[in-house]
Design a protein around this motif. Structure first.
Motif, PDB file in Angstrom:
ATOM      1  N   ARG A   1     -16.458  -6.599  -5.504  1.00  0.00           N
ATOM      2  CA  ARG A   1     -15.819  -5.589  -4.644  1.00  0.00           C
ATOM      3  C   ARG A   1     -16.116  -4.200  -5.183  1.00  0.00           C
TER       4      ARG A   1
ATOM      5  N   ARG B   1      -7.056   1.923   1.426  1.00  0.00           N
ATOM      6  CA  ARG B   1      -7.632   0.744   0.772  1.00  0.00           C
ATOM      7  C   ARG B   1      -9.113   0.948   0.489  1.00  0.00           C
TER       8      ARG B   1
ATOM      9  N   ILE C   1      -3.527   1.946  -9.225  1.00  0.00           N
ATOM     10  CA  ILE C   1      -2.134   2.045  -9.655  1.00  0.00           C
ATOM     11  C   ILE C   1      -1.581   0.695 -10.140  1.00  0.00           C
ATOM     12  N   ALA C   2      -2.224  -0.393  -9.716  1.00  0.00           N
ATOM     13  CA  ALA C   2      -1.769  -1.719 -10.141  1.00  0.00           C
ATOM     14  C   ALA C   2      -1.708  -1.807 -11.660  1.00  0.00           C
TER      15      ALA C   2
ATOM     16  N   THR D   1      -3.394   5.215  -5.423  1.00  0.00           N
ATOM     17  CA  THR D   1      -2.042   4.666  -5.235  1.00  0.00           C
ATOM     18  C   THR D   1      -2.004   3.494  -4.259  1.00  0.00           C
ATOM     19  N   GLY D   2      -3.128   3.240  -3.574  1.00  0.00           N
ATOM     20  CA  GLY D   2      -3.143   2.126  -2.634  1.00  0.00           C
ATOM     21  C   GLY D   2      -2.735   2.521  -1.228  1.00  0.00           C
TER      22      GLY D   2
ATOM     23  N   GLY E   1       0.656   1.687 -13.211  1.00  0.00           N
ATOM     24  CA  GLY E   1       0.794   0.455 -13.982  1.00  0.00           C
ATOM     25  C   GLY E   1       0.656   0.659 -15.475  1.00  0.00           C
TER      26      GLY E   1
ATOM     27  N   PRO F   1      -8.729 -12.467 -19.815  1.00  0.00           N
ATOM     28  CA  PRO F   1      -8.470 -11.321 -20.700  1.00  0.00           C
ATOM     29  C   PRO F   1      -7.027 -10.816 -20.671  1.00  0.00           C
TER      30      PRO F   1
ATOM     31  N   TYR G   1       4.201  -4.965 -18.179  1.00  0.00           N
ATOM     32  CA  TYR G   1       2.840  -4.877 -17.641  1.00  0.00           C
ATOM     33  C   TYR G   1       2.885  -4.595 -16.154  1.00  0.00           C
ATOM     34  N   ARG G   2       3.537  -3.483 -15.768  1.00  0.00           N
ATOM     35  CA  ARG G   2       3.577  -3.187 -14.354  1.00  0.00           C
ATOM     36  C   ARG G   2       2.184  -2.786 -13.862  1.00  0.00           C
ATOM     37  N   TRP G   3       1.860  -2.873 -12.565  1.00  0.00           N
ATOM     38  CA  TRP G   3       2.682  -3.418 -11.492  1.00  0.00           C
ATOM     39  C   TRP G   3       2.135  -4.778 -11.077  1.00  0.00           C
TER      40      TRP G   3
ATOM     41  N   GLY H   1     -12.354  -3.900  -0.724  1.00  0.00           N
ATOM     42  CA  GLY H   1     -11.182  -4.718  -1.054  1.00  0.00           C
ATOM     43  C   GLY H   1     -10.795  -4.742  -2.511  1.00  0.00           C
ATOM     44  N   GLY H   2     -11.303  -3.814  -3.321  1.00  0.00           N
ATOM     45  CA  GLY H   2     -10.919  -3.785  -4.734  1.00  0.00           C
ATOM     46  C   GLY H   2      -9.447  -3.450  -4.899  1.00  0.00           C
ATOM     47  N   THR H   3      -8.884  -3.794  -6.075  1.00  0.00           N
ATOM     48  CA  THR H   3      -7.474  -3.507  -6.356  1.00  0.00           C
ATOM     49  C   THR H   3      -7.260  -2.000  -6.486  1.00  0.00           C
TER      50      THR H   3
ATOM     51  N   LEU I   1      -0.402  -2.206 -17.381  1.00  0.00           N
ATOM     52  CA  LEU I   1      -1.242  -3.300 -17.891  1.00  0.00           C
ATOM     53  C   LEU I   1      -2.519  -2.722 -18.488  1.00  0.00           C
TER      54      LEU I   1
ATOM     55  N   VAL J   1       0.902  -6.081  -7.571  1.00  0.00           N
ATOM     56  CA  VAL J   1      -0.442  -5.803  -7.070  1.00  0.00           C
ATOM     57  C   VAL J   1      -1.516  -6.518  -7.882  1.00  0.00           C
ATOM     58  N   TRP J   2      -1.436  -6.418  -9.222  1.00  0.00           N
ATOM     59  CA  TRP J   2      -2.541  -7.038  -9.961  1.00  0.00           C
ATOM     60  C   TRP J   2      -2.544  -8.562  -9.861  1.00  0.00           C
TER      61      TRP J   2
ATOM     62  N   PRO K   1     -14.342  -9.137 -13.323  1.00  0.00           N
ATOM     63  CA  PRO K   1     -14.249 -10.215 -12.312  1.00  0.00           C
ATOM     64  C   PRO K   1     -13.753  -9.701 -10.961  1.00  0.00           C
ATOM     65  N   ILE K   2     -13.006  -8.588 -10.960  1.00  0.00           N
ATOM     66  CA  ILE K   2     -12.461  -8.077  -9.701  1.00  0.00           C
ATOM     67  C   ILE K   2     -13.503  -7.255  -8.955  1.00  0.00           C
TER      68      ILE K   2
ATOM     69  N   HIS L   1      -5.277 -10.023  -7.672  1.00  0.00           N
ATOM     70  CA  HIS L   1      -6.680 -10.114  -8.090  1.00  0.00           C
ATOM     71  C   HIS L   1      -6.854 -10.746  -9.461  1.00  0.00           C
TER      72      HIS L   1
ATOM     73  N   GLY M   1       0.838  -1.193   0.000  1.00  0.00           N
ATOM     74  CA  GLY M   1       0.000   0.000   0.000  1.00  0.00           C
ATOM     75  C   GLY M   1       0.873   1.244   0.000  1.00  0.00           C
ATOM     76  N   GLY M   2       0.761   2.070  -0.999  1.00  0.00           N
ATOM     77  CA  GLY M   2       1.593   3.272  -1.068  1.00  0.00           C
ATOM     78  C   GLY M   2       2.615   3.132  -2.158  1.00  0.00           C
TER      79      GLY M   2
ATOM     80  N   PRO N   1     -13.888  -6.112 -19.407  1.00  0.00           N
ATOM     81  CA  PRO N   1     -13.680  -7.553 -19.166  1.00  0.00           C
ATOM     82  C   PRO N   1     -12.598  -7.866 -18.140  1.00  0.00           C
ATOM     83  N   THR N   2     -11.500  -7.076 -18.149  1.00  0.00           N
ATOM     84  CA  THR N   2     -10.417  -7.369 -17.207  1.00  0.00           C
ATOM     85  C   THR N   2     -10.820  -7.002 -15.779  1.00  0.00           C
TER      86      THR N   2
END
Lengths: 223, 288
Positions: free
Chosen positions: B221, B160, B169-170, B156-157, B183, A174, A144-146, B164-166, B185, A149-150, B216-217, A153, A79-80, B212-213
């Protein structure tokens, strides 16, 4: 459909093969249940590559396993922004160490005639699989960062669903093919365990923790 | 071949083959079990609210996508069915209507929702009933006042999500985040408020997150109305900025990774110089 075969059928098949054949090898070929080390034939190069490889890959594996087992803890840890960057960059540095070490393993087996003489086809398959897997992992992290974290999920729910025998691939279906290849590579390596020297992962000397002390006595004084 | 030799040969592989076969059977059973039942207009409504309502209304005006009131009469049924099944393919093939829609709606492509045939039937049945529906509750959520700093923490996380979702920034980058940024992705979210037709439109998308991506998450959440508003407020701060240079970000990340590699190599070198040299010398003396 292809996703079902690759990410449901194949992982189960790989684990099944790994378990059944590892037990079989333990019963039938127990003498080969080791790393079949070539340290006696060449030790200088090996001491560099093997140490670098084992520290880096075990740290990386530990991160993958910890995140999968305790996603809440891992999410809180990352986190952060700064902590996320620190973890990712450390992981990528370790991945580069791992890549260099596998290349060093391959170089050693190719160039040292004594080591080459005891190298089997299985060794080459394993080295190729390991190299492909660490390169794919590094590229996944870079392009494909980061992922730290991903992963929590996407791949983690998928792995958890496999363990619960209720496979769900919605979360990973996907994703780009490069990431999926990395997922697949993990199970290829699992399937290779019983057929290669990777079986030594199961020979970790846990019993040292509870076995009695052994006193080592030298005949001459060491300088 | 002697029967007994045959059995010995079979033992090893037959077990594997049997296990494999049993496993494939389980797979088939699971696939059949997972196939969805037939659906009606009533279920079409449920699907619409789950997957479409974040970008479309029926009689409530345009959001990120067009108002679908009367769409069943406006478009050829076969076209509509094809569009619902594979909008990405039709766009890639340059279908004229699809291309025009894409241009008209800020180049936001309609995502392929991987609908089954029966789900498409249900949706078509529902869209055929041309009664205006109320705007979805997510649109009304835009009334909540957002805080940009709270939104940044969620992005940025550092904070939270309640369910509980992502953290965004991921997968997402955005102007205003320190290098190496967010990120890669997912898409860069710089300017996303304008692209999705203002705060109301973006709030609606954040209400269901129909991609679609992400589906499911976030289906299990969902973001709370306050979180949606905070995120929109944060995204608004970079709405007019130039998007960060993607290659530059990756380059920074790569350079940092190689710097980390150097640190590890130095550690390895120090370790190698200390322990084994001495030990090796002592061992060889003993051997001599």
């Amino acid at each position: 459909m292809a996703d079902n075969v690759l990410f449901i059928a194949f992982p189960y098949a790989a684990v099944l093969v790994a378990v059944v054949m590892s037990v079989y090898r333990y019963i039938d070929h127990r003498f080969t249940y080791s790393s079949l080390s070539s340290q006696l034939l060449e030790r200088e190069q090996l001491s560099w590559s093997s140490v670098a490889w084992h520290y880096s890959i075990l740290a990386i594996l530990l991160a993958h396993v910890l995140a999968a087992l305790f996603p809440g803890f891992w999410g809180a840890l990352l986190g952060g922004q700064f902590r996320l960057y620190l973890m990712e960059i450390t992981g990528m540095g370790l991945a580069l160490v791992a890549i260099l070490s596998v290349l060093a393993f391959i170089w050693r087996r190719l160039t040292n005639p004594r080591v080459r003489a005891v190298t089997t086809r299985g060794d080459w398959v394993l080295l190729a699989a390991l190299l492909a897997q660490v390169v794919l992992g590094f590229l996944t992290a870079l392009l494909y960062r980061w992922g730290a974290v991903w992963y929590l999920h996407t791949a983690v729910p998928w792995l958890e669903s496999l363990v619960r025998l209720n496979p769900q691939i919605d979360a990973i279906a996907p994703l780009p093919w490069l990431i999926k290849l990395h997922f697949l590579g993990g199970f290829v390596i699992v399937a290779l365990i019983p057929f290669t020297r990777l079986v030594h992962a199961f020979t970790f000397p846990l019993s040292y923790v509870w076995r009695p002390y052994r006193v080592v006595v030298w005949n001459r004084r060491a300088h | 071949m002697h029967l007994h030799a045959l059995f010995r040969y079979l033992n090893r592989w037959a077990v594997l083959a049997l296990l494999g076969g049993a496993f494939l059977l389980l797979q088939a059973a699971w696939l059949v079990h997972a196939a969805p039942p037939r659906q009606s207009a009533e279920e079409g409504k449920a699907i619409f609210e789950r997957l479409c309502a974040s970008c479309h209304t029926i009689g409530g005006g345009d959001l990120a996508g067009p108002d679908l009131l009367g769409v069943a009469e406006k478009r050829d049924p076969e076209w509509l069915e094809h569009w619902l099944a594979e909008p990405d393919v039709m766009l890639a093939q340059g279908d004229p209507i699809a291309t025009e829609l894409l241009r008209q709606y800020n180049n936001i492509p309609m995502p392929n929702q991987n609908l089954t045939l029966s789900e498409i039937d249900a949706l078509l049945a529902y869209l055929g009933v041309t009664q205006p529906s109320l705007p979805s509750p997510q649109v009304q959520a835009a009334a909540v006042v957002g805080n940009a700093q709270a939104g940044k923490d969620l992005f940025t996380g550092a904070a939270r999500f309640a369910n509980g979702g992502t953290a965004c920034i991921a997968c997402h980058d955005m102007a205003g985040l320190a290098a190496p940024g967010g990120g890669s992705l997912g898409l860069d979210l710089t300017g996303v408020v304008t692209r999705y037709g203002g705060e109301a439109g973006l709030s609606a998308v954040l209400g269901t997150i129909p991609f679609p991506t992400m589906l499911p998450i976030y289906t299990t959440r969902p973001l709370t109305p306050q979180e949606q508003a905070d995120l929109v407020a944060f995204l608004q701060t970079a709405d007019a900025a130039a998007p960060p240079n993607r290659t530059g970000r990756t380059l920074v990340q790569g350079i940092l990774a190689f710097a980390a590699l150097d640190v590890f190599l130095i550690l390895l070198f120090l370790w190698h110089r200390r322990l084994p040299q001495d030990r090796r010398r002592a061992l060889s003396r003993r051997a001599a």
